[in-house]
Motif scaffolding. Sequence first.
Motif, PDB file in Angstrom:
ATOM      1  N   LYS A   1       7.707   7.850   6.075  1.00  0.00           N
ATOM      2  CA  LYS A   1       7.619   7.919   4.616  1.00  0.00           C
ATOM      3  C   LYS A   1       6.318   7.296   4.112  1.00  0.00           C
ATOM      4  O   LYS A   1       5.632   7.861   3.261  1.00  0.00           O
ATOM      5  CB  LYS A   1       8.821   7.217   3.993  1.00  0.00           C
ATOM      6  N   ALA A   2       5.964   6.134   4.650  1.00  0.00           N
ATOM      7  CA  ALA A   2       4.747   5.437   4.201  1.00  0.00           C
ATOM      8  C   ALA A   2       3.490   6.251   4.492  1.00  0.00           C
ATOM      9  O   ALA A   2       2.567   6.289   3.680  1.00  0.00           O
ATOM     10  CB  ALA A   2       4.652   4.063   4.860  1.00  0.00           C
ATOM     11  N   LEU A   3       3.448   6.912   5.645  1.00  0.00           N
ATOM     12  CA  LEU A   3       2.270   7.679   6.046  1.00  0.00           C
ATOM     13  C   LEU A   3       2.318   9.133   5.583  1.00  0.00           C
ATOM     14  O   LEU A   3       1.332   9.855   5.701  1.00  0.00           O
ATOM     15  CB  LEU A   3       2.119   7.639   7.567  1.00  0.00           C
TER      16      LEU A   3
ATOM     17  N   ALA B   1      -7.607  -5.968   3.032  1.00  0.00           N
ATOM     18  CA  ALA B   1      -6.328  -6.591   2.686  1.00  0.00           C
ATOM     19  C   ALA B   1      -5.399  -6.337   3.861  1.00  0.00           C
ATOM     20  O   ALA B   1      -5.720  -5.566   4.770  1.00  0.00           O
ATOM     21  CB  ALA B   1      -5.752  -5.994   1.412  1.00  0.00           C
ATOM     22  N   SER B   2      -4.242  -6.979   3.828  1.00  0.00           N
ATOM     23  CA  SER B   2      -3.227  -6.652   4.825  1.00  0.00           C
ATOM     24  C   SER B   2      -1.855  -6.797   4.200  1.00  0.00           C
ATOM     25  O   SER B   2      -1.652  -7.563   3.262  1.00  0.00           O
ATOM     26  CB  SER B   2      -3.363  -7.528   6.076  1.00  0.00           C
ATOM     27  N   ILE B   3      -0.944  -6.001   4.723  1.00  0.00           N
ATOM     28  CA  ILE B   3       0.452  -6.039   4.277  1.00  0.00           C
ATOM     29  C   ILE B   3       1.327  -6.341   5.483  1.00  0.00           C
ATOM     30  O   ILE B   3       0.881  -6.215   6.626  1.00  0.00           O
ATOM     31  CB  ILE B   3       0.876  -4.701   3.611  1.00  0.00           C
TER      32      ILE B   3
ATOM     33  N   ALA C   1       7.178  -3.024   1.754  1.00  0.00           N
ATOM     34  CA  ALA C   1       6.229  -3.929   2.411  1.00  0.00           C
ATOM     35  C   ALA C   1       5.957  -5.120   1.489  1.00  0.00           C
ATOM     36  O   ALA C   1       6.339  -5.115   0.317  1.00  0.00           O
ATOM     37  CB  ALA C   1       4.920  -3.198   2.723  1.00  0.00           C
ATOM     38  N   SER C   2       5.286  -6.126   2.024  1.00  0.00           N
ATOM     39  CA  SER C   2       4.875  -7.276   1.211  1.00  0.00           C
ATOM     40  C   SER C   2       3.409  -7.577   1.488  1.00  0.00           C
ATOM     41  O   SER C   2       2.860  -7.169   2.519  1.00  0.00           O
ATOM     42  CB  SER C   2       5.743  -8.501   1.528  1.00  0.00           C
ATOM     43  N   ILE C   3       2.788  -8.291   0.575  1.00  0.00           N
ATOM     44  CA  ILE C   3       1.381  -8.669   0.737  1.00  0.00           C
ATOM     45  C   ILE C   3       1.280  -9.743   1.815  1.00  0.00           C
ATOM     46  O   ILE C   3       2.006 -10.736   1.785  1.00  0.00           O
ATOM     47  CB  ILE C   3       0.791  -9.212  -0.585  1.00  0.00           C
ATOM     48  N   HIS C   4       0.382  -9.535   2.759  1.00  0.00           N
ATOM     49  CA  HIS C   4       0.069 -10.567   3.759  1.00  0.00           C
ATOM     50  C   HIS C   4      -1.201 -11.297   3.339  1.00  0.00           C
ATOM     51  O   HIS C   4      -1.224 -12.517   3.300  1.00  0.00           O
ATOM     52  CB  HIS C   4      -0.090  -9.940   5.141  1.00  0.00           C
ATOM     53  N   THR C   5      -2.259 -10.549   3.042  1.00  0.00           N
ATOM     54  CA  THR C   5      -3.478 -11.119   2.451  1.00  0.00           C
ATOM     55  C   THR C   5      -3.884 -10.234   1.285  1.00  0.00           C
ATOM     56  O   THR C   5      -3.839  -9.006   1.380  1.00  0.00           O
ATOM     57  CB  THR C   5      -4.648 -11.210   3.457  1.00  0.00           C
ATOM     58  N   ASP C   6      -4.267 -10.862   0.196  1.00  0.00           N
ATOM     59  CA  ASP C   6      -4.694 -10.128  -0.991  1.00  0.00           C
ATOM     60  C   ASP C   6      -5.982  -9.350  -0.720  1.00  0.00           C
ATOM     61  O   ASP C   6      -6.726  -9.654   0.219  1.00  0.00           O
ATOM     62  CB  ASP C   6      -4.931 -11.091  -2.152  1.00  0.00           C
ATOM     63  N   ILE C   7      -6.246  -8.399  -1.601  1.00  0.00           N
ATOM     64  CA  ILE C   7      -7.492  -7.632  -1.509  1.00  0.00           C
ATOM     65  C   ILE C   7      -8.667  -8.587  -1.681  1.00  0.00           C
ATOM     66  O   ILE C   7      -8.690  -9.403  -2.597  1.00  0.00           O
ATOM     67  CB  ILE C   7      -7.532  -6.534  -2.587  1.00  0.00           C
TER      68      ILE C   7
ATOM     69  N   ARG D   1       1.582   1.847  -2.741  1.00  0.00           N
ATOM     70  CA  ARG D   1       2.508   2.759  -2.053  1.00  0.00           C
ATOM     71  C   ARG D   1       3.363   1.990  -1.049  1.00  0.00           C
ATOM     72  O   ARG D   1       4.582   2.121  -1.019  1.00  0.00           O
ATOM     73  CB  ARG D   1       1.725   3.862  -1.340  1.00  0.00           C
ATOM     74  N   PHE D   2       2.715   1.145  -0.225  1.00  0.00           N
ATOM     75  CA  PHE D   2       3.449   0.381   0.777  1.00  0.00           C
ATOM     76  C   PHE D   2       4.393  -0.629   0.131  1.00  0.00           C
ATOM     77  O   PHE D   2       5.514  -0.823   0.603  1.00  0.00           O
ATOM     78  CB  PHE D   2       2.494  -0.308   1.740  1.00  0.00           C
TER      79      PHE D   2
END
Length: 121
Positions: free
Chosen positions: A28-30, A101-103, A85-91, A79-80
Motif C-alpha cells: 500500500k505504501a509503495l 528524513a527518516s520514518i 508510520a512515525s517520524i524517526h528524524t525530521d526533514i 503518505r507514510f
Amino acid sequence: MEEKPFLGLRTVIYAAPDLSATKAWYAKALAIEPYFDEPFYVGFNVGGYELGLIPDASIVEGSTVSYWGVADIDKVIQRFLNLGASIHTDIQDVGDGIKTASIKDPFGNVVGLIENPHFSL
C-alpha cells in the motif's frame, strides 16, 4: 586502477516478523505489489532496486539506514504517516537543495528518504 568494491545500491532488507502484515503495508505504501512472494522472503522492485522483507529479524539486527530517493519528501512522508508510520528524524535541509528524513514503519524498521534534485540515473 583498483576495482571499486561497491557497484551501487541493489537491495535493502527490512525485518518482517509478521510477514503478511508488513507485506500488505509496503504494498500500500509503495503502491505496487511484490514481484517475489514466498514465506521466507518478499521482494518489491522499487525503481530498479530491491526492497526486501524477511521474517527472521535476527538477519538485520544492528542494520544501518538506507536512503530511498523521492521526488517530494513532504508528500512521501505524509503518505507514510497516513499509513501508520512515525517520524524517526525530521526533514533536514542538508544544503544545495538536498533534503533528508527518516520514518519508522509500523514494524519498527527505519526507512531513510532523500530528495536530491542533483541525482539522476
